[in-house]
Design a protein around this motif. Structure first.
Motif, PDB file in Angstrom:
ATOM      1  N   GLY A 190       0.805  -1.220   0.000  1.00 23.22           N
ATOM      2  CA  GLY A 190       0.000   0.000   0.000  1.00 23.22           C
ATOM      3  C   GLY A 190       0.831   1.260   0.000  1.00 23.22           C
ATOM      4  N   LYS A 191       2.123   1.152  -0.360  1.00 22.00           N
ATOM      5  CA  LYS A 191       2.984   2.333  -0.404  1.00 22.00           C
ATOM      6  C   LYS A 191       2.586   3.209  -1.587  1.00 22.00           C
ATOM      7  CE  LYS A 191       6.988   0.385  -0.830  1.00 22.00           C
ATOM      8  NZ  LYS A 191       6.570  -0.979  -1.167  1.00 22.00           N
ATOM      9  N   ASP A 192       2.827   4.505  -1.450  1.00 23.21           N
ATOM     10  CA  ASP A 192       2.453   5.428  -2.523  1.00 23.21           C
ATOM     11  C   ASP A 192       3.555   5.594  -3.559  1.00 23.21           C
ATOM     12  OD1 ASP A 192       4.212   6.765  -0.855  1.00 23.21           O
ATOM     13  OD2 ASP A 192       3.183   8.690  -0.990  1.00 23.21           O
ATOM     14  N   SER A 193       4.728   4.996  -3.339  1.00 29.15           N
ATOM     15  CA  SER A 193       5.809   5.099  -4.309  1.00 29.15           C
ATOM     16  C   SER A 193       6.728   3.900  -4.130  1.00 29.15           C
ATOM     17  CB  SER A 193       6.607   6.397  -4.128  1.00 29.15           C
ATOM     18  OG  SER A 193       7.756   6.420  -4.947  1.00 29.15           O
ATOM     19  N   PHE A 194       7.330   3.469  -5.235  1.00 30.18           N
ATOM     20  CA  PHE A 194       8.232   2.330  -5.156  1.00 30.18           C
ATOM     21  C   PHE A 194       9.572   2.726  -4.541  1.00 30.18           C
ATOM     22  CE2 PHE A 194      11.580  -0.365  -6.969  1.00 30.18           C
ATOM     23  CZ  PHE A 194      11.121  -1.616  -6.586  1.00 30.18           C
ATOM     24  N   PHE A 195      10.161   3.843  -5.003  1.00 30.94           N
ATOM     25  CA  PHE A 195      11.489   4.228  -4.546  1.00 30.94           C
ATOM     26  C   PHE A 195      11.459   5.037  -3.257  1.00 30.94           C
ATOM     27  CE2 PHE A 195      12.546   3.501  -9.072  1.00 30.94           C
ATOM     28  CZ  PHE A 195      13.587   2.612  -8.890  1.00 30.94           C
ATOM     29  N   PHE A 196      10.649   6.092  -3.213  1.00 30.63           N
ATOM     30  CA  PHE A 196      10.652   7.000  -2.069  1.00 30.63           C
ATOM     31  C   PHE A 196       9.231   7.147  -1.511  1.00 30.63           C
ATOM     32  CE2 PHE A 196      14.513   9.261  -4.078  1.00 30.63           C
ATOM     33  CZ  PHE A 196      15.377   8.362  -3.467  1.00 30.63           C
ATOM     34  N   PRO A 197       8.725   6.148  -0.786  1.00 31.32           N
ATOM     35  CA  PRO A 197       7.369   6.254  -0.230  1.00 31.32           C
ATOM     36  C   PRO A 197       7.307   7.327   0.853  1.00 31.32           C
ATOM     37  CG  PRO A 197       8.216   3.987  -0.151  1.00 31.32           C
ATOM     38  CD  PRO A 197       9.370   4.869  -0.474  1.00 31.32           C
ATOM     39  N   THR A 198       6.130   7.920   1.005  1.00 33.22           N
ATOM     40  CA  THR A 198       5.882   8.874   2.078  1.00 33.22           C
ATOM     41  C   THR A 198       4.737   8.431   2.979  1.00 33.22           C
ATOM     42  OG1 THR A 198       4.401  10.175   0.662  1.00 33.22           O
ATOM     43  CG2 THR A 198       6.738  10.802   0.699  1.00 33.22           C
ATOM     44  N   LYS A 199       3.935   7.485   2.509  1.00 36.46           N
ATOM     45  CA  LYS A 199       2.842   6.965   3.331  1.00 36.46           C
ATOM     46  C   LYS A 199       2.464   5.576   2.832  1.00 36.46           C
ATOM     47  CE  LYS A 199      -0.780   9.154   0.517  1.00 36.46           C
ATOM     48  NZ  LYS A 199      -1.947  10.059   0.539  1.00 36.46           N
ATOM     49  N   GLY A 200       1.788   4.844   3.700  1.00 35.39           N
ATOM     50  CA  GLY A 200       1.323   3.514   3.308  1.00 35.39           C
ATOM     51  C   GLY A 200       2.017   2.409   4.076  1.00 35.39           C
ATOM     52  N   THR A 201       1.498   1.204   3.893  1.00 38.15           N
ATOM     53  CA  THR A 201       1.990   0.023   4.600  1.00 38.15           C
ATOM     54  C   THR A 201       2.368  -1.053   3.606  1.00 38.15           C
ATOM     55  OG1 THR A 201       0.564   0.491   6.495  1.00 38.15           O
ATOM     56  CG2 THR A 201       1.429  -1.743   6.318  1.00 38.15           C
ATOM     57  N   TYR A 202       3.468  -1.720   3.882  1.00 41.42           N
ATOM     58  CA  TYR A 202       3.919  -2.850   3.074  1.00 41.42           C
ATOM     59  C   TYR A 202       4.082  -4.054   3.991  1.00 41.42           C
ATOM     60  CZ  TYR A 202       6.941  -5.893   0.292  1.00 41.42           C
ATOM     61  OH  TYR A 202       7.474  -6.958  -0.379  1.00 41.42           O
ATOM     62  N   GLN A 203       3.534  -5.192   3.578  1.00 39.85           N
ATOM     63  CA  GLN A 203       3.683  -6.432   4.334  1.00 39.85           C
ATOM     64  C   GLN A 203       4.016  -7.569   3.377  1.00 39.85           C
ATOM     65  OE1 GLN A 203       0.926  -7.237   7.819  1.00 39.85           O
ATOM     66  NE2 GLN A 203      -0.360  -5.818   6.650  1.00 39.85           N
ATOM     67  N   ARG A 204       4.831  -8.463   3.862  1.00 39.15           N
ATOM     68  CA  ARG A 204       5.134  -9.652   3.087  1.00 39.15           C
ATOM     69  C   ARG A 204       5.429 -10.813   4.030  1.00 39.15           C
ATOM     70  NH1 ARG A 204       8.607 -13.029   0.453  1.00 39.15           N
ATOM     71  NH2 ARG A 204       8.102 -13.445  -1.745  1.00 39.15           N
ATOM     72  N   ALA A 205       4.761 -11.929   3.784  1.00 37.79           N
ATOM     73  CA  ALA A 205       5.008 -13.155   4.537  1.00 37.79           C
ATOM     74  C   ALA A 205       5.309 -14.261   3.542  1.00 37.79           C
ATOM     75  CB  ALA A 205       3.800 -13.515   5.392  1.00 37.79           C
ATOM     76  N   GLY A 206       6.298 -15.052   3.839  1.00 38.18           N
ATOM     77  CA  GLY A 206       6.664 -16.116   2.914  1.00 38.18           C
ATOM     78  C   GLY A 206       7.226 -17.321   3.642  1.00 38.18           C
ATOM     79  N   ILE A 207       7.110 -18.456   3.001  1.00 34.66           N
ATOM     80  CA  ILE A 207       7.684 -19.679   3.555  1.00 34.66           C
ATOM     81  C   ILE A 207       8.240 -20.520   2.411  1.00 34.66           C
ATOM     82  CG2 ILE A 207       5.455 -20.881   3.495  1.00 34.66           C
ATOM     83  CD1 ILE A 207       6.407 -22.383   6.032  1.00 34.66           C
ATOM     84  N   GLU A 208       9.412 -21.074   2.655  1.00 41.14           N
ATOM     85  CA  GLU A 208      10.052 -21.991   1.713  1.00 41.14           C
ATOM     86  C   GLU A 208      10.176 -23.349   2.393  1.00 41.14           C
ATOM     87  OE1 GLU A 208      14.494 -22.842  -0.112  1.00 41.14           O
ATOM     88  OE2 GLU A 208      13.913 -20.773   0.329  1.00 41.14           O
ATOM     89  N   VAL A 209       9.643 -24.374   1.742  1.00 45.86           N
ATOM     90  CA  VAL A 209       9.652 -25.725   2.314  1.00 45.86           C
ATOM     91  C   VAL A 209      10.356 -26.661   1.337  1.00 45.86           C
ATOM     92  CG1 VAL A 209       8.277 -27.635   3.191  1.00 45.86           C
ATOM     93  CG2 VAL A 209       7.462 -25.280   3.487  1.00 45.86           C
TER      94      VAL A 209
END
Length: 768
Positions: free
Chosen positions: A573-592
């Motif tokens: 949910g970031k407002d920019s890829f390089f220089f965000p000013t607002k928003g939230t980023y989440q990532r969850a991952g698993i390797e099995v």
């Protein structure tokens, strides 16, 4: 030779000619006095041709027409035996333009600006235009605060009726703002109000920002900020009564004085809605953030009316009109607002038009559009569509217009105009980092292969500690619903001899395919399955755990086959890829690593990142990362080359890369083993450099992190937050012409025996 003078002065065009003559048929026309101008050019402007009757009126018209060209400073018409003789004196041409002493402006830019005003090499010289250009140049210096600038213009005659123009410029020193005074403020201190201003007195960074140099535009913007501040604090009648700007006699110091009238502070007594809502009134009332009893705030009131307009726009009312009308009670210092809502007619979208895409297929753009043809107009969907198209990375600009359909009152078209950019890249790069020293990289990628939106890439990375070769393919719309599909083939080698890690070498070769499933506008799920074979090489300097893993000294290397299954969830949910000013980023991952391979283990990671806009310039970033790995089935422990690491420019700055966590002391080099549990936290105050908001960002950070696992004796370490390492310092990120650059100056806050610190860390170029 017997000639009759018909006209010699421009005034003769408007007076009775001094030399009357009988009209006659022109046998020939001759031009005299021209040096650069072609005779044909003169003939083309004359209203008289051979065979025409020449009258006094036509002779006057001829003189007027030739003067109007601007080529001549004198024109006469004479008659010789029924021959019309045009005698002209040409204006000189500009042969060259020189500047002496000009440092504030680029010469080429000024020459181009002069040419736009009619002053340029090869152009006809006009003193009036030159004077105008000189005055404009002086105004430009004044706008830069160069009040003492002196410009002397010299016109030098040259051969062949040409002139040279020389601008001799004494720029002088730029005048600086010596003092800014605010008169009439009672509710707030002058220091508080001046803190709102962009203009300021000289400071430690004003040599770069130039904010200590007076600018009428900057002052106007500052006055608007001042007014907004007071209006947001309840001062409904605030006004700037006068502004005085004066300069010292030596033209070096500028003094600014503002006289303001704060007025009284008002409370909101009541607020109500009226008009045609077209949606439930209670729903609109929830969007109003101003409440009775609150101190009046123009910002909150404007946000409320904007929110109501956007809500109506979601229902198809594209031209809704929302206005707040005040009723002021000066005696009670209260103000009541009635928000009048006129939804207007409901509008639907007739057609969506895509233009500007010469290579990209229409379907690649249209599949990102969330507004449907024939559906009700939805402002939010249109905005989302623009953002999704922009995030493709295929276009330098995406413009959206919603013009009304001519002849209708309830239809609009959505016009998407894109400006394409090259999406194929052939890159050969040289990068460096504080860990790998030298990185040779190359890539051949096509993000928009043949206009289909598919990505095809070949990447090569040659660092001292890690070499990577990757062939990848991604189809972002494998299905019409946006399911992506792709595959990767890779070969990767690792040599830890130049790092802080315990010594080993590895070579991995593998392939895999993957799918992505969108579950929302900003969320997606990913799944992938691959096959990997990794060979490990150790020697006598490697830790005992490493040697035991490969059966050393019975064999110097060991090869393992794994079948990795990867699952991931991403919410961006970031407002920019390089220089965000607002928003939230989440990532969850698993390797099995699935049964059927030589090893069974799993690695789980989670990252949560949030950006809080503190002001127009400052942003607070909070980041947290967790990692956990474990073995299962027949595998005794997680392969050591799958361990987590921390430390360095991308985790805990101030500590050497991968230097945190369990240590092997047996070799005397205190080499790091990595671990199966990892925690990293970062808090960073970010700000952009003025004028470089899209390319440079600075930061002040506090980092914390640690890796936990087994020590050199194979014993599990307890997860203890007291073992976290902390650091603080300054950071910078720069999107440079040669690639992304990150660097930091970090200082450990609780360095302990055996920890390895590194004050300056940097990374230039992107590794993969």
């Amino acid at each position: 030779m017997n000639r009759s003078l018909l006209s010699a002065l421009v005034a003769s065009l408007f007076a009775v000619p001094a030399w009357a003559f009988e009209p006659f048929a022109v046998k020939d026309i001759r031009v005299e006095g021209i040096q650069r101008t072609e005779a044909g050019t003169v003939f083309s402007y004359l209203p008289v041709k051979v065979g025409d009757m020449l009258t006094e009126e036509k002779s006057a018209q001829s003189i007027k027409a030739l003067f109007a060209t601007g080529f001549f400073k004198d024109v006469r018409i004479e008659v010789e035996n029924d021959v019309m003789v045009v005698v002209v004196q040409e204006r000189p041409a500009i042969a060259r333009i020189d500047f002496v002493g000009m440092k504030e402006f680029e010469k080429d830019a000024i020459i181009k600006a002069l040419k736009d005003t009619g002053i340029g090499e090869g152009r006809i010289f006009d003193r009036a235009l030159l004077d105008k250009a000189e005055q404009e140049l002086k105004r430009q210096y004044l706008s830069r605060g160069k009040y003492a600038a002196n410009i002397t213009t010299t016109v030098t005659p040259l051969e062949r009726n040409r002139v040279g123009i020389n601008f001799n410029i004494d720029e002088g020193e730029a005048a600086k703002i010596k003092q800014i005074n605010i008169v009439g403020n009672n509710a707030f201190t002058e220091k508080t109000l001046l803190g709102l201003f962009e203009l300021t007195t000289p400071g430690w960074i004003t040599w770069y920002t130039k904010n200590d140099q007076y600018s009428r535009q900057k002052l106007a913007a500052d006055l608007e900020k001042l007014k907004s501040f007071y209006m947001n604090q309840g001062f409904l009648e605030f006004a700037v009564e006068s502004t005085q700007v004066s300069i010292s006699p030596n033209k070096q110091d500028v003094f600014i004085t503002l006289n303001i009238n704060e007025g009284e502070r008002y409370q909101v007594s009541s607020i109500k809605l009226a008009g045609d809502f077209s949606v439930p009134e209670e729903e609109l009332k929830k969007l109003v953030t101003v409440r009775p009893g609150d101190i009046f705030s123009r910002e909150r009131l404007n946000n409320s009316t904007k929110a109501i307009g956007e809500r109506l726009g979601k229902e198809g009312y594209a031209f809704a009109n929302v206005n707040a009308v005040p009723e002021v009670d000066k005696d009670k210092r209260q103000v009541a607002f009635t928000i009048f809502v006129d939804a207007g007619k409901r509008v639907y979208v007739r057609r969506i038009n895509v233009t500007g895409n010469t290579r990209t297929r229409d379907e690649v753009v249209r599949r990102e559009v969330r507004q449907m043809e024939g559906g009700w107009y939805d402002a939010e969907r249109i905005t989302n569509s623009k953002e999704r198209i922009d995030r493709l990375g295929y276009f330098t600009d995406v413009a959206v217009e919603t013009p009304a359909v001519p002849g209708t009152a309830d239809q609009v078209d959505v016009n998407l105009n894109v400006t394409e950019k090259p999406t194929g890249n052939l890159m050969l790069g040289l990068g460096t980092s504080s860990t790998d020293r030298l990185i040779l990289s190359g890539a051949i990628t096509q993000d928009n292969f043949m206009g289909s939106g598919n990505n095809v890439g070949i990447q090569v990375n040659s660092a001292k500690s890690q070499r990577t070769y990757v062939l990848s393919y991604t189809n972002p719309y494998f299905t019409i619903d946006g399911v992506s599909q792709g595959f990767d083939i890779y070969h990767r080698t690792v040599d830890t001899s130049s790092t802080e890690l315990a010594y080993y070498k590895s070579a991995s070769t593998g392939a895999g395919f993957r799918f992505g499933f969108p579950i929302g506008e900003k969320e997606s799920l990913g799944i992938g399955l691959g096959i990997d074979t990794t060979s490990i090489t150790v020697d006598g300097s490697s830790p005992k755990r490493y040697r035991d893993f490969v059966g050393y000294p019975g064999s110097r290397s060991d090869s393992n086959l794994t079948l990795p299954l990867t699952l991931s969830w991403t919410s961006d949910g970031k407002d920019s890829f390089f220089f965000p000013t607002k928003g939230t980023y989440q990532r969850a991952g698993i390797e099995v690593a699935l049964p059927g391979g030589d090893l069974q283990y799993y690695r789980a990671t989670y990252q949560l990142q949030h950006f809080f806009p503190l002001s127009q310039r400052f942003t607070l970033m909070l980041n947290g990362e967790l990692g956990y790995a474990n073995a299962y089935g027949s595998t005794d422990e997680v392969p050591f080359y799958k361990n987590f690491y921390a430390g360095g420019v991308n985790s805990v700055r101030g500590y050497k890369a991968s230097s945190l966590g369990p240590v092997d002391y047996s070799t005397g080099d205190n080499e790091r083993l990595g671990g199966t549990r990892r925690v990293v936290a970062n808090a960073e105050l970010l700000w952009a450099l003025p004028g470089m908001e899209k390319s440079v960002r600075m930061g002040w950070f506090v980092d914390a992190g640690q890796v936990f696992g087994k020590d050199q004796d194979g014993k599990n370490q307890n997860f203890d937050l007291g073992d976290l390492r902390y650091s603080t310092g300054l950071s910078a990120a720069w999107i440079s012409p040669i690639g992304p650059l990150k660097f930091s100056f970090g200082v450990p806050l609780n360095k302990k025996t055996g920890d390895k610190s590194e004050l300056f860390q940097f990374q230039l170029g992107t590794t993969f």
